[in-house]
Design a protein around this motif. Structure first.
Motif, mmCIF file in Angstrom:
data_model
loop_
_atom_site.group_PDB
_atom_site.id
_atom_site.type_symbol
_atom_site.label_atom_id
_atom_site.label_comp_id
_atom_site.label_asym_id
_atom_site.label_seq_id
_atom_site.Cartn_x
_atom_site.Cartn_y
_atom_site.Cartn_z
ATOM 1 N N VAL A 1 -6.570 -7.508 -0.723
ATOM 2 C CA VAL A 1 -5.233 -7.553 -1.336
ATOM 3 C C VAL A 1 -4.938 -8.981 -1.801
ATOM 4 C CG1 VAL A 1 -4.361 -5.612 -0.001
ATOM 5 C CG2 VAL A 1 -4.129 -7.926 0.925
ATOM 6 N N ALA B 1 -1.555 -1.691 -3.863
ATOM 7 C CA ALA B 1 -2.816 -2.294 -3.437
ATOM 8 C C ALA B 1 -3.814 -1.254 -2.956
ATOM 9 C CB ALA B 1 -2.554 -3.308 -2.326
ATOM 10 N N GLY B 2 -3.326 -0.064 -2.626
ATOM 11 C CA GLY B 2 -4.170 1.013 -2.131
ATOM 12 C C GLY B 2 -3.310 2.214 -1.835
ATOM 13 N N VAL C 1 0.867 -1.175 0.000
ATOM 14 C CA VAL C 1 0.000 0.000 0.000
ATOM 15 C C VAL C 1 0.905 1.226 0.000
ATOM 16 C CG1 VAL C 1 -1.700 1.330 1.319
ATOM 17 C CG2 VAL C 1 -1.899 -1.166 1.168
ATOM 18 N N TRP D 1 -8.951 0.113 8.190
ATOM 19 C CA TRP D 1 -9.095 0.203 6.727
ATOM 20 C C TRP D 1 -8.169 -0.786 6.034
ATOM 21 C CZ3 TRP D 1 -5.549 2.081 2.939
ATOM 22 C CH2 TRP D 1 -6.110 2.274 1.666
ATOM 23 N N LEU D 2 -6.943 -0.910 6.504
ATOM 24 C CA LEU D 2 -6.002 -1.851 5.894
ATOM 25 C C LEU D 2 -6.446 -3.284 6.090
ATOM 26 C CD1 LEU D 2 -2.728 -0.035 6.982
ATOM 27 C CD2 LEU D 2 -3.449 -0.420 4.616
ATOM 28 N N LEU E 1 -9.047 -3.977 3.478
ATOM 29 C CA LEU E 1 -8.600 -3.865 2.092
ATOM 30 C C LEU E 1 -8.420 -5.240 1.468
ATOM 31 C CD1 LEU E 1 -7.744 -1.501 0.197
ATOM 32 C CD2 LEU E 1 -5.392 -1.943 0.931
ATOM 33 N N CYS F 1 -0.301 9.047 -4.684
ATOM 34 C CA CYS F 1 -1.468 9.115 -5.564
ATOM 35 C C CYS F 1 -1.058 9.126 -7.032
ATOM 36 C CB CYS F 1 -2.291 10.363 -5.246
ATOM 37 S SG CYS F 1 -3.195 10.299 -3.683
ATOM 38 N N ARG G 1 -6.812 3.603 -7.291
ATOM 39 C CA ARG G 1 -6.735 2.549 -6.290
ATOM 40 C C ARG G 1 -7.612 2.928 -5.096
ATOM 41 N NH1 ARG G 1 -4.920 0.255 -9.920
ATOM 42 N NH2 ARG G 1 -3.064 -1.042 -10.102
ATOM 43 N N PRO G 2 -8.058 1.943 -4.293
ATOM 44 C CA PRO G 2 -8.782 2.301 -3.075
ATOM 45 C C PRO G 2 -7.923 3.234 -2.229
ATOM 46 C CG PRO G 2 -8.839 -0.075 -3.451
ATOM 47 C CD PRO G 2 -7.865 0.484 -4.437
ATOM 48 N N ALA G 3 -8.533 4.276 -1.710
ATOM 49 C CA ALA G 3 -7.756 5.277 -0.980
ATOM 50 C C ALA G 3 -8.455 5.681 0.304
ATOM 51 C CB ALA G 3 -7.513 6.506 -1.850
ATOM 52 N N TYR H 1 -13.181 6.853 -2.617
ATOM 53 C CA TYR H 1 -12.162 6.992 -1.577
ATOM 54 C C TYR H 1 -12.876 7.292 -0.279
ATOM 55 C CZ TYR H 1 -12.437 12.154 -1.436
ATOM 56 O OH TYR H 1 -12.859 13.447 -1.290
#
Length: 217
Positions: free
Chosen positions: A217, A120-121, A99, A211-212, A215, A111, A148-150, A175
């Motif tokens: 992955v 992955a994010g 990430v 959040w992680l 996620l 970003c 990516r997911p943010a 996001y």
């Protein structure tokens, strides 16, 4: 405390440095770079490095070449991106999903490069939505274009962009944005705020950790 080690990496922009905070049974790597006005000693970066390895997340704190060289002024965005790209193979070497993240200028780098590097994010800390007092100079497209997911963690009184100034997330640009109450650009909170500095940092570490863990992955 998680085991730590420091690794130097040669890049076209000069020598960079990674400080690894390793989880015993890691499921992913969170790579975090600093902003233009400081290094990896920033309170939010240090808090994440201390808290997340216990959740199975290895944290890699990245020092850009200009900082390693002892310069006081950050390199141009193109040079920052160049250094980050060159670091990526070292960040991915453990063989885990990575990430990309950082604070302020480091968040912008993450970003801008996340999609091409296969991150992955993206974890954006104090994303500098605009220069202070210049909301017309928006950098929202960098965040919305991450691909990516943010997750954005933003201080409630950040002069580089308060949470209410961010564009609303949508299906095309998903996001998540979480406010750190009373926090400034460095997530410092006033002594008379409704929460302590430790509680503000806990908002950051708890929200990022949850959040992680969610996620894919």
């Amino acid at each position: 405390m998680s085991p730590t080690r420091t690794e130097s990496v040669d890049t076209p922009a000069g020598e960079a440095r990674i400080t690894w905070h390793t989880a015993r049974e890691a499921r992913l790597v969170l790579a975090l770079s600093h902003g233009a006005g400081g290094g990896i000693e920033a309170r939010d970066l240090q808090a994440l490095a201390a808290a997340l390895p216990a959740r199975g997340i290895t944290v890699a704190l990245v020092e850009q070449p200009w900082r390693v060289a002892g310069k006081k002024v950050a390199a141009a965005p193109k040079v920052l991106d160049e250094g980050w790209r060159a670091l990526w193979p070292a960040l991915a070497k453990p063989g885990l999903p990575v990430v990309a993240g950082g604070r302020s200028a480091g968040a912008r780098v993450a970003c801008r490069t996340a999609a091409e590097l296969g991150a992955a994010g993206v974890l954006a800390l104090s994303f500098p939505l605009h220069p202070p007092g210049r909301p017309e100079k928006s950098r929202a497209e960098e965040l919305l274009g991450a691909g990516r997911p943010a997750l954005v963690l933003q201080g409630g009184r950040d002069p580089f962009g308060r949470p209410e100034e961010f564009p609303p997330p949508g299906a095309e640009h998903p996001y998540e944005l979480v406010e750190v109450p009373y926090g400034d650009h460095g997530f410092a909170v006033p002594k008379k705020a409704g929460l302590t500095q430790e509680e503000a940092l806990a908002v950051i570490t708890d929200t990022a950790g949850e959040w992680l863990e969610r996620l894919e992955v």
